[in-house]
Write a protein that holds these residues in place. Structure first.
Motif, PDB file in Angstrom:
ATOM      1  N   ILE A  75     -10.176 -21.663  16.911  1.00 48.57           N
ATOM      2  CA  ILE A  75     -10.523 -22.358  18.158  1.00 48.57           C
ATOM      3  C   ILE A  75     -10.157 -21.548  19.407  1.00 48.57           C
ATOM      4  CG2 ILE A  75     -10.552 -24.719  17.301  1.00 48.57           C
ATOM      5  CD1 ILE A  75      -7.435 -23.092  18.839  1.00 48.57           C
ATOM      6  N   GLY A  76      -9.444 -20.463  19.244  1.00 43.82           N
ATOM      7  CA  GLY A  76      -8.901 -19.746  20.396  1.00 43.82           C
ATOM      8  C   GLY A  76      -9.940 -19.225  21.367  1.00 43.82           C
ATOM      9  N   MET A  77     -10.960 -18.543  20.859  1.00 44.43           N
ATOM     10  CA  MET A  77     -11.975 -17.976  21.751  1.00 44.43           C
ATOM     11  C   MET A  77     -12.784 -19.067  22.443  1.00 44.43           C
ATOM     12  SD  MET A  77     -11.784 -14.596  21.758  1.00 44.43           S
ATOM     13  CE  MET A  77     -10.089 -15.065  22.076  1.00 44.43           C
ATOM     14  N   GLY A  78     -13.077 -20.147  21.709  1.00 39.10           N
ATOM     15  CA  GLY A  78     -13.782 -21.272  22.324  1.00 39.10           C
ATOM     16  C   GLY A  78     -12.951 -21.918  23.417  1.00 39.10           C
ATOM     17  N   TYR A  79     -11.659 -22.098  23.163  1.00 38.61           N
ATOM     18  CA  TYR A  79     -10.762 -22.638  24.187  1.00 38.61           C
ATOM     19  C   TYR A  79     -10.753 -21.737  25.421  1.00 38.61           C
ATOM     20  CZ  TYR A  79      -8.376 -26.217  21.321  1.00 38.61           C
ATOM     21  OH  TYR A  79      -8.064 -27.331  20.583  1.00 38.61           O
ATOM     22  N   ALA A  80     -10.697 -20.429  25.188  1.00 38.22           N
ATOM     23  CA  ALA A  80     -10.631 -19.486  26.302  1.00 38.22           C
ATOM     24  C   ALA A  80     -11.885 -19.574  27.167  1.00 38.22           C
ATOM     25  CB  ALA A  80     -10.447 -18.066  25.770  1.00 38.22           C
ATOM     26  N   ILE A  81     -13.034 -19.635  26.506  1.00 36.87           N
ATOM     27  CA  ILE A  81     -14.297 -19.744  27.254  1.00 36.87           C
ATOM     28  C   ILE A  81     -14.346 -21.048  28.035  1.00 36.87           C
ATOM     29  CG2 ILE A  81     -16.794 -20.037  26.978  1.00 36.87           C
ATOM     30  CD1 ILE A  81     -16.557 -18.101  24.547  1.00 36.87           C
ATOM     31  N   GLY A  82     -13.987 -22.148  27.372  1.00 38.27           N
ATOM     32  CA  GLY A  82     -14.006 -23.440  28.051  1.00 38.27           C
ATOM     33  C   GLY A  82     -13.065 -23.490  29.242  1.00 38.27           C
ATOM     34  N   ALA A  83     -11.855 -22.928  29.076  1.00 38.47           N
ATOM     35  CA  ALA A  83     -10.878 -22.933  30.166  1.00 38.47           C
ATOM     36  C   ALA A  83     -11.359 -22.102  31.340  1.00 38.47           C
ATOM     37  CB  ALA A  83      -9.532 -22.410  29.661  1.00 38.47           C
ATOM     38  N   ALA A  84     -11.973 -20.954  31.065  1.00 34.88           N
ATOM     39  CA  ALA A  84     -12.458 -20.086  32.134  1.00 34.88           C
ATOM     40  C   ALA A  84     -13.606 -20.734  32.899  1.00 34.88           C
ATOM     41  CB  ALA A  84     -12.905 -18.740  31.562  1.00 34.88           C
ATOM     42  N   VAL A  85     -14.530 -21.351  32.165  1.00 34.16           N
ATOM     43  CA  VAL A  85     -15.710 -21.946  32.796  1.00 34.16           C
ATOM     44  C   VAL A  85     -15.338 -23.165  33.634  1.00 34.16           C
ATOM     45  CG1 VAL A  85     -17.868 -23.176  32.334  1.00 34.16           C
ATOM     46  CG2 VAL A  85     -17.326 -21.078  31.082  1.00 34.16           C
ATOM     47  N   THR A  86     -14.499 -24.039  33.093  1.00 32.36           N
ATOM     48  CA  THR A  86     -14.209 -25.297  33.789  1.00 32.36           C
ATOM     49  C   THR A  86     -13.192 -25.145  34.915  1.00 32.36           C
ATOM     50  OG1 THR A  86     -12.506 -25.870  32.148  1.00 32.36           O
ATOM     51  CG2 THR A  86     -14.753 -26.663  31.753  1.00 32.36           C
ATOM     52  N   SER A  87     -12.296 -24.161  34.809  1.00 32.55           N
ATOM     53  CA  SER A  87     -11.251 -24.025  35.825  1.00 32.55           C
ATOM     54  C   SER A  87     -11.556 -22.964  36.871  1.00 32.55           C
ATOM     55  CB  SER A  87      -9.910 -23.674  35.162  1.00 32.55           C
ATOM     56  OG  SER A  87      -9.916 -22.335  34.678  1.00 32.55           O
ATOM     57  N   GLY A  88     -12.375 -21.982  36.501  1.00 32.51           N
ATOM     58  CA  GLY A  88     -12.623 -20.876  37.410  1.00 32.51           C
ATOM     59  C   GLY A  88     -11.445 -19.931  37.528  1.00 32.51           C
ATOM     60  N   LYS A  89     -10.447 -20.120  36.681  1.00 31.79           N
ATOM     61  CA  LYS A  89      -9.233 -19.304  36.706  1.00 31.79           C
ATOM     62  C   LYS A  89      -9.232 -18.315  35.536  1.00 31.79           C
ATOM     63  CE  LYS A  89      -6.997 -21.433  40.126  1.00 31.79           C
ATOM     64  NZ  LYS A  89      -6.500 -20.738  41.327  1.00 31.79           N
ATOM     65  N   PRO A  90      -8.466 -17.226  35.671  1.00 34.64           N
ATOM     66  CA  PRO A  90      -8.363 -16.280  34.560  1.00 34.64           C
ATOM     67  C   PRO A  90      -7.714 -16.920  33.336  1.00 34.64           C
ATOM     68  CG  PRO A  90      -7.522 -15.318  36.603  1.00 34.64           C
ATOM     69  CD  PRO A  90      -7.712 -16.785  36.854  1.00 34.64           C
ATOM     70  N   VAL A  91      -7.992 -16.325  32.190  1.00 33.76           N
ATOM     71  CA  VAL A  91      -7.434 -16.783  30.921  1.00 33.76           C
ATOM     72  C   VAL A  91      -6.840 -15.586  30.189  1.00 33.76           C
ATOM     73  CG1 VAL A  91      -7.911 -17.862  28.680  1.00 33.76           C
ATOM     74  CG2 VAL A  91      -9.161 -18.619  30.715  1.00 33.76           C
ATOM     75  N   VAL A  92      -5.661 -15.789  29.609  1.00 35.65           N
ATOM     76  CA  VAL A  92      -5.088 -14.804  28.689  1.00 35.65           C
ATOM     77  C   VAL A  92      -5.007 -15.472  27.327  1.00 35.65           C
ATOM     78  CG1 VAL A  92      -3.043 -13.471  28.041  1.00 35.65           C
ATOM     79  CG2 VAL A  92      -3.802 -13.514  30.426  1.00 35.65           C
ATOM     80  N   ALA A  93      -5.740 -14.925  26.361  1.00 36.11           N
ATOM     81  CA  ALA A  93      -5.759 -15.471  25.000  1.00 36.11           C
ATOM     82  C   ALA A  93      -4.917 -14.580  24.104  1.00 36.11           C
ATOM     83  CB  ALA A  93      -7.190 -15.555  24.481  1.00 36.11           C
ATOM     84  N   ILE A  94      -3.804 -15.120  23.612  1.00 31.36           N
ATOM     85  CA  ILE A  94      -2.896 -14.380  22.738  1.00 31.36           C
ATOM     86  C   ILE A  94      -3.264 -14.739  21.305  1.00 31.36           C
ATOM     87  CG2 ILE A  94      -0.478 -13.905  22.200  1.00 31.36           C
ATOM     88  CD1 ILE A  94       0.175 -15.191  24.975  1.00 31.36           C
ATOM     89  N   GLU A  95      -3.824 -13.764  20.582  1.00 33.24           N
ATOM     90  CA  GLU A  95      -4.440 -14.047  19.285  1.00 33.24           C
ATOM     91  C   GLU A  95      -3.828 -13.207  18.168  1.00 33.24           C
ATOM     92  OE1 GLU A  95      -7.660 -15.849  18.578  1.00 33.24           O
ATOM     93  OE2 GLU A  95      -7.060 -16.875  20.403  1.00 33.24           O
ATOM     94  N   GLY A  96      -3.541 -13.838  17.052  1.00 38.49           N
ATOM     95  CA  GLY A  96      -3.247 -13.076  15.856  1.00 38.49           C
ATOM     96  C   GLY A  96      -4.529 -12.448  15.352  1.00 38.49           C
ATOM     97  N   ASP A  97      -4.444 -11.319  14.641  1.00 39.38           N
ATOM     98  CA  ASP A  97      -5.670 -10.671  14.181  1.00 39.38           C
ATOM     99  C   ASP A  97      -6.435 -11.546  13.195  1.00 39.38           C
ATOM    100  OD1 ASP A  97      -3.729 -10.295  12.232  1.00 39.38           O
ATOM    101  OD2 ASP A  97      -3.989  -8.131  12.073  1.00 39.38           O
ATOM    102  N   SER A  98      -5.734 -12.341  12.408  1.00 37.60           N
ATOM    103  CA  SER A  98      -6.414 -13.247  11.485  1.00 37.60           C
ATOM    104  C   SER A  98      -7.137 -14.354  12.243  1.00 37.60           C
ATOM    105  CB  SER A  98      -5.408 -13.861  10.511  1.00 37.60           C
ATOM    106  OG  SER A  98      -6.038 -14.808   9.672  1.00 37.60           O
ATOM    107  N   ALA A  99      -6.464 -14.977  13.203  1.00 39.25           N
ATOM    108  CA  ALA A  99      -7.075 -16.044  13.987  1.00 39.25           C
ATOM    109  C   ALA A  99      -8.281 -15.536  14.760  1.00 39.25           C
ATOM    110  CB  ALA A  99      -6.048 -16.636  14.947  1.00 39.25           C
ATOM    111  N   PHE A 100      -8.160 -14.351  15.331  1.00 36.29           N
ATOM    112  CA  PHE A 100      -9.263 -13.760  16.083  1.00 36.29           C
ATOM    113  C   PHE A 100     -10.477 -13.542  15.185  1.00 36.29           C
ATOM    114  CE2 PHE A 100     -11.436  -9.831  17.539  1.00 36.29           C
ATOM    115  CZ  PHE A 100     -11.921 -10.302  18.749  1.00 36.29           C
ATOM    116  N   GLY A 101     -10.224 -13.235  13.922  1.00 37.76           N
ATOM    117  CA  GLY A 101     -11.313 -12.966  12.996  1.00 37.76           C
ATOM    118  C   GLY A 101     -12.251 -14.141  12.783  1.00 37.76           C
ATOM    119  N   PHE A 102     -11.780 -15.356  13.019  1.00 36.33           N
ATOM    120  CA  PHE A 102     -12.618 -16.532  12.806  1.00 36.33           C
ATOM    121  C   PHE A 102     -13.747 -16.639  13.835  1.00 36.33           C
ATOM    122  CE2 PHE A 102      -9.065 -17.753  10.215  1.00 36.33           C
ATOM    123  CZ  PHE A 102      -9.584 -18.589   9.255  1.00 36.33           C
TER     124      PHE A 102
END
Length: 215
Positions: A75-102
């Motif tokens: 869910i991390g990348m989707g959360y990051a996109i949603g947070a950036a679009v709705t808030s207009g603020k920068p996002v830092v997504a801290i991802e494990g390599d396994s989680a990022f792979g999804f």
């Protein structure tokens, strides 16, 4: 007890092992984010999620997004996109390599819409650790081990974003500071010690033990 725990964590964070581990890498991220309390923080993974929850501080409400109880990955990348679009603020997504792979191909979406998202991939070559041995033998690596030395930073470059490859906390600090300031899609491939991971929550310890007497 709280003060004792804080002191113990502070001593751990002060260490600077080579290669860097979860603690030293997250210390670098924490110190950068202190200067930008307005940034949305996504954290996702196994150890990456566990450690980030206790190390990365938040200074404003509704700025942290993670999977909640029992760690749902993907869910991390989707959360990051949603947070950036709705808030207009920068996002830092801290991802494990396994989680990022999804959902790592969401990098294309991030670049297509030029979203101010910096993804930090904690690259330890696998799930928990990249040192596991395949229990079935043979030349195949363990199912929890990924391609050694994968360059996730090259992925975002393929879509026109900015890629960084870092191996020390100092390099991570510089890369994250620059990436946030650019306001552009960026990814930091943060190489950490592949032996630093551990089973998240030590869940196998919760498995029921057989009371049957062994013959």
């Amino acid at each position: 007890r709280r003060q004792k725990n804080l002191a113990k964590m502070a001593a751990t964070l002060d260490q600077n092992p080579s290669p860097m581990n979860f603690h030293s890498a997250l210390r670098a991220i924490r110190d950068v984010l202190k200067t930008r309390p307005d940034i949305n923080v996504v954290n996702e993974g196994a150890n990456t999620l566990d450690y980030a929850r206790s190390i990365i501080d938040m200074y404003e409400p509704r700025k942290r997004f993670d999977s909640g109880t029992w760690g749902i990955m993907g869910i991390g990348m989707g959360y990051a996109i949603g947070a950036a679009v709705t808030s207009g603020k920068p996002v830092v997504a801290i991802e494990g390599d396994s989680a990022f792979g999804f959902s790592g191909m969401e990098l294309e979406t991030i670049c297509r819409y030029e979203l101010p998202i910096v993804s930090v991939i904690f690259n330890n070559n696998g799930v928990y650790r990249g040192t596991d041995v395949n229990p079935t033998g043979g030349k195949d690596v363990a199912p929890t081990v990924f391609v050694k030395g994968a360059r996730y930073d090259k992925m975002i470059e393929a879509f026109g974003g900015i890629g960084y490859h870092v191996t020390t906390p100092a390099e991570l600090t510089t890369a994250l500071t620059e990436a946030i300031a650019s306001g552009k899609p960026a990814l930091i491939n943060a190489v950490i010690d592949e032996a630093a991971g551990t089973e998240s929550g030590r869940l196998t310890n919760l498995n029921p033990q057989s009371s049957a007497t062994k013959k």
